[in-house]
Scaffold this motif. Structure first.
Motif, mmCIF file in Angstrom:
data_model
loop_
_atom_site.group_PDB
_atom_site.id
_atom_site.type_symbol
_atom_site.label_atom_id
_atom_site.label_comp_id
_atom_site.label_asym_id
_atom_site.label_seq_id
_atom_site.Cartn_x
_atom_site.Cartn_y
_atom_site.Cartn_z
ATOM 1 N N PHE A 159 0.678 -1.140 -0.041
ATOM 2 C CA PHE A 159 -0.009 -0.079 0.041
ATOM 3 C C PHE A 159 0.883 1.296 0.035
ATOM 4 O O PHE A 159 0.257 2.455 0.084
ATOM 5 C CB PHE A 159 -0.789 0.153 1.312
ATOM 6 C CG PHE A 159 -2.186 -1.141 1.009
ATOM 7 C CD1 PHE A 159 -2.945 -0.819 0.102
ATOM 8 C CD2 PHE A 159 -2.148 -2.097 1.889
ATOM 9 C CE1 PHE A 159 -4.071 -1.648 -0.101
ATOM 10 C CE2 PHE A 159 -3.051 -2.913 1.925
ATOM 11 C CZ PHE A 159 -4.004 -2.843 0.941
ATOM 12 N N SER A 160 2.079 1.154 -0.277
ATOM 13 C CA SER A 160 2.966 2.139 0.000
ATOM 14 C C SER A 160 2.808 3.280 -1.689
ATOM 15 O O SER A 160 3.304 2.823 -2.550
ATOM 16 C CB SER A 160 4.604 1.976 -0.108
ATOM 17 O OG SER A 160 5.441 3.122 -0.397
ATOM 18 N N PRO A 161 2.363 4.251 -1.173
ATOM 19 C CA PRO A 161 2.124 5.034 -2.469
ATOM 20 C C PRO A 161 3.226 5.400 -3.243
ATOM 21 O O PRO A 161 3.280 5.361 -4.463
ATOM 22 C CB PRO A 161 1.472 6.429 -1.981
ATOM 23 C CG PRO A 161 0.862 6.081 -0.619
ATOM 24 C CD PRO A 161 1.920 5.072 -0.081
ATOM 25 N N THR A 333 4.445 10.256 2.784
ATOM 26 C CA THR A 333 4.381 8.904 3.344
ATOM 27 C C THR A 333 3.214 8.934 4.505
ATOM 28 O O THR A 333 2.696 9.934 5.252
ATOM 29 C CB THR A 333 5.474 8.631 4.607
ATOM 30 O OG1 THR A 333 6.724 8.571 3.825
ATOM 31 C CG2 THR A 333 5.220 7.232 4.833
ATOM 32 N N PRO A 334 2.148 7.843 4.370
ATOM 33 C CA PRO A 334 1.059 7.853 5.136
ATOM 34 C C PRO A 334 1.246 7.885 6.474
ATOM 35 O O PRO A 334 2.542 7.265 7.175
ATOM 36 C CB PRO A 334 0.416 6.390 4.630
ATOM 37 C CG PRO A 334 0.935 6.354 3.506
ATOM 38 C CD PRO A 334 2.368 6.614 3.201
ATOM 39 N N SER A 417 -5.750 5.079 3.424
ATOM 40 C CA SER A 417 -5.012 6.448 2.835
ATOM 41 C C SER A 417 -4.462 6.171 1.474
ATOM 42 O O SER A 417 -4.714 7.101 0.629
ATOM 43 C CB SER A 417 -4.113 6.985 3.879
ATOM 44 O OG SER A 417 -3.453 8.009 3.335
ATOM 45 N N SER A 418 -3.986 5.142 1.369
ATOM 46 C CA SER A 418 -3.416 4.692 -0.142
ATOM 47 C C SER A 418 -4.419 4.368 -1.299
ATOM 48 O O SER A 418 -4.331 4.961 -2.161
ATOM 49 C CB SER A 418 -2.542 3.381 -0.025
ATOM 50 O OG SER A 418 -1.990 2.893 -1.141
ATOM 51 N N THR A 421 -6.097 7.590 -2.589
ATOM 52 C CA THR A 421 -5.537 8.405 -3.720
ATOM 53 C C THR A 421 -5.590 7.894 -4.974
ATOM 54 O O THR A 421 -5.263 8.503 -5.975
ATOM 55 C CB THR A 421 -3.922 8.470 -3.201
ATOM 56 O OG1 THR A 421 -3.399 9.831 -3.907
ATOM 57 C CG2 THR A 421 -3.171 7.507 -3.534
ATOM 58 N N TYR A 425 -1.066 8.367 -7.694
ATOM 59 C CA TYR A 425 -0.100 7.878 -6.637
ATOM 60 C C TYR A 425 0.939 8.845 -6.758
ATOM 61 O O TYR A 425 1.469 9.341 -5.666
ATOM 62 C CB TYR A 425 0.416 6.532 -6.857
ATOM 63 C CG TYR A 425 -0.723 5.501 -6.263
ATOM 64 C CD1 TYR A 425 -0.839 5.327 -5.087
ATOM 65 C CD2 TYR A 425 -1.538 4.864 -7.251
ATOM 66 C CE1 TYR A 425 -1.876 4.228 -4.712
ATOM 67 C CE2 TYR A 425 -2.531 4.032 -6.956
ATOM 68 C CZ TYR A 425 -2.655 3.755 -5.684
ATOM 69 O OH TYR A 425 -3.847 2.847 -5.292
ATOM 70 N N TYR A 428 0.651 12.039 -4.325
ATOM 71 C CA TYR A 428 0.069 11.524 -2.981
ATOM 72 C C TYR A 428 0.833 12.367 -2.061
ATOM 73 O O TYR A 428 2.059 12.788 -2.032
ATOM 74 C CB TYR A 428 0.580 10.033 -2.616
ATOM 75 C CG TYR A 428 -0.093 9.747 -1.214
ATOM 76 C CD1 TYR A 428 -1.165 9.467 -0.862
ATOM 77 C CD2 TYR A 428 1.092 9.920 -0.328
ATOM 78 C CE1 TYR A 428 -1.655 9.136 0.257
ATOM 79 C CE2 TYR A 428 0.637 9.676 1.062
ATOM 80 C CZ TYR A 428 -0.722 9.269 1.430
ATOM 81 O OH TYR A 428 -0.986 8.952 2.662
ATOM 82 N N ASN A 430 0.005 12.765 2.524
ATOM 83 C CA ASN A 430 -0.739 12.462 3.587
ATOM 84 C C ASN A 430 -1.870 13.488 4.177
ATOM 85 O O ASN A 430 -1.772 14.452 3.710
ATOM 86 C CB ASN A 430 -0.178 11.583 4.789
ATOM 87 C CG ASN A 430 0.878 12.952 5.071
ATOM 88 O OD1 ASN A 430 0.287 14.107 5.748
ATOM 89 N ND2 ASN A 430 2.110 12.478 5.690
#
Length: 534
Positions: A159-161, A333-334, A417-418, A421, A425, A428, A430
């Motif tokens: 789930f890392s944008p 970063t989320p 959160s991911s 968006t 991406y 993105y 936060n």
């Protein structure tokens, strides 16, 4: 003791222990959603600024079998892209004689090829590699802290944008970072079977060196980790292990060039390669790599000597700021991910059984980030995309702090959160910084606007005349955009739609700044292009 552990785990994790088949299923589901969003992103985005260079060079490798373009980056990453380019089988113009920037644009827009189709095929090998690195994250975290930690780590990775954004592009950042992560994991396993894992770790490190030259910083770090892995076997074996890692890595660099051209031809144009003096020049001359690699290092040093212009939190500046990357990571970063990074790092340092693993996870991250912070190009978190990859492994260790439900709640927060968006991406940011619609107020370039939304602009404003300031590698006319340059005429003549890439607006001066002051924003496209009315 085992029953006590089970009681402290969520019921879902207890069921996973009781049904082993659930493990591959959950891993598949996490990676499948990641694949789905990356492929969707790849399909919808037009070429970013760097991609045509790599795609054009990859096509040239396939047809000329010689290193002629883009010497500042070694061949392996472009050979990976070339797998997709070969499957697309584009027409290549053998008469082309321009530079590497024009090469890619000519291949995409001037050779009778379909740029949508070609770019998707070029991106697919990088997407596949990004998914494989997800498995590395899972197994690394499992080796360090157990199965539950592995699922936390994989979820954060999937789930890392930043990983999704750059893993969806035909660029080199994610492949280079993923190879480093793989090398660190194999070094962690080296004390079990040194003969197998040391050589494999060296090959993975070599793959990173053969993809991006910035990874050279990792060589002494990873050689040191090889010494740590074998120290209990004696100093001699430890030093021999480090030598195996370094020699294996250099072998991969040579092989990557030999794959392109077994004769290792290299004839740069006069003046293309700058001279390098002092300590840098000594390092370049002594490094046992092909001549084109050394010349590529000289080009990179020239880039580092240039006064690049940056943009951070609304301020334009010339040069670099040492805190740029940490600040940009804080924005992009989320929030739940940041919390788990911190918790995981604390766990790795404070829990006795995890401290040794910290050497393989936290130390490379810190050294690589410190090195990247000294660079002169404040152009995006892609220069630190290794951070969410390595620290996903660390975050899994947060479960060792015995706040199981808090950990999983933060994972869920990251996922929401991911997904919110999707599919934007690249821009993105936060919730604390206003989300992707406001990223352009604080950051620029590959953090938000890398030229990726030209196709979306065409869809929304097709056949509408406009004044366009576009920062990217695409060709607006190909997509049916009727655009004129507003900077070449008096401001009074600029009426109707004024469309400006957010990276251009962030650093606007002179005529463009005047036009923006006297215009009204009415729309944004992909959170990277703003439409004004005059």
């Amino acid at each position: 003791m085992a029953s006590t552990t089970l009681l402290r785990e969520p019921p879902a994790l207890v069921r996973i222990r009781q049904r082993p088949w659930l493990v591959p299923l959950l891993v598949f589901l996490l990676l499948a959603q990641m694949a789905a969003v990356m492929v969707t992103t790849a399909v919808e985005q037009t070429p970013t600024i760097d991609e045509p260079v790599y795609v054009g060079t990859a096509a040239d490798y396939l047809h000329a079998h010689e290193v002629r373009y883009n010497p500042e980056h070694p061949p392996l990453g472009k050979l990976i892209v070339a797998v997709g380019v070969a499957l697309a089988d584009p027409h290549v113009d053998p008469r082309f004689t321009g530079n590497q920037g024009a090469l890619g644009r000519h291949l995409l827009y001037g050779s009778g090829n379909d740029p949508w189709d070609l770019m998707l095929w070029a991106r697919l090998p990088v997407i596949a590699l990004t998914l494989l690195f997800g498995l590395v994250v899972f197994f690394f975290a499992r080796d360090v802290a157990g199965r539950a930690a592995a699922f936390v780590a994989l979820a954060l990775y999937a789930f890392s944008p930043d990983v999704i954004a750059h893993g969806s592009l035909a660029t080199l950042d994610v492949p280079a970072a993923g190879f480093l992560l793989t090398s660190a994991w194999l070094l962690w396993r080296a004390d079990r079977n040194p003969r197998l894992y040391l050589a494999l770790a060296g090959l993975a490190l070599g793959a990173a060196l053969a993809t991006k030259m910035s990874t050279l910083t990792a060589v002494p770090v990873f050689a040191g980790l090889a010494v740590v892995a074998l120290w209990s076997s004696g100093r001699g074996k430890a030093l021999a292990g480090a030598a195996v890692v370094v020699v294996s890595a250099l072998a991969v660099v040579w092989i990557s060039y030999l794959v392109v051209d077994p004769r290792l031809r290299w004839s740069p144009a006069p003046g293309e390669i700058p001279s390098t003096h002092g300590l840098r020049g000594l390092v370049v001359d002594l490094l046992p790599v092909p001549e084109s690699y050394r010349d590529g290092m000289r080009v990179q040093f020239r880039f580092e000597n240039q006064p690049w212009q940056g943009f951070l939190f609304g301020q334009v500046y010339t040069g670099s700021r040492w805190y740029y990357l940490p600040a940009a990571l804080l924005v992009k970063t989320p929030l739940g991910m940041i919390a788990l990074w911190v918790a995981g790092a604390v766990a790795m340092v404070s829990v006795a059984r995890l401290r040794r693993a910290a050497l393989y996870v936290l130390v490379p991250t810190g050294v690589l980030l410190a090195s990247a912070m000294t660079g002169s190009r404040d152009l995006g978190t892609r220069y630190a995309v290794f951070v969410p990859m390595f620290l996903a492994v660390a975050a899994g260790c947060a479960l060792s702090l015995r706040r199981v439900w808090v950990t999983w709640a933060l994972v869920a927060f990251v996922a929401v959160s991911s997904l919110r968006t999707f599919p934007y991406y690249l821009p993105y940011s936060n919730e604390a910084f206003g989300g992707p619609a406001r990223t352009h107020l604080r950051l620029h370039d590959s953090n938000v606007d890398w030229g990726q939304d030209l196709g979306r602009l065409a869809e929304e404003y097709r056949d509408q005349p406009m004044w366009l300031v576009y920062k990217g590698a695409g060709v607006p006319s190909y997509y049916g955009i009727e655009a004129s340059d507003p900077l070449g005429v008096p401001a009074g003549r600029v009426r109707g739609l004024l469309v400006v890439s957010d990276s251009a607006a962030a650093k606007a001066t002179g005529r463009l700044a005047e036009l923006l002051r006297t215009s009204r924003a009415v729309d944004d496209v992909g959170h990277s292009i703003t439409v004004y009315r005059r």
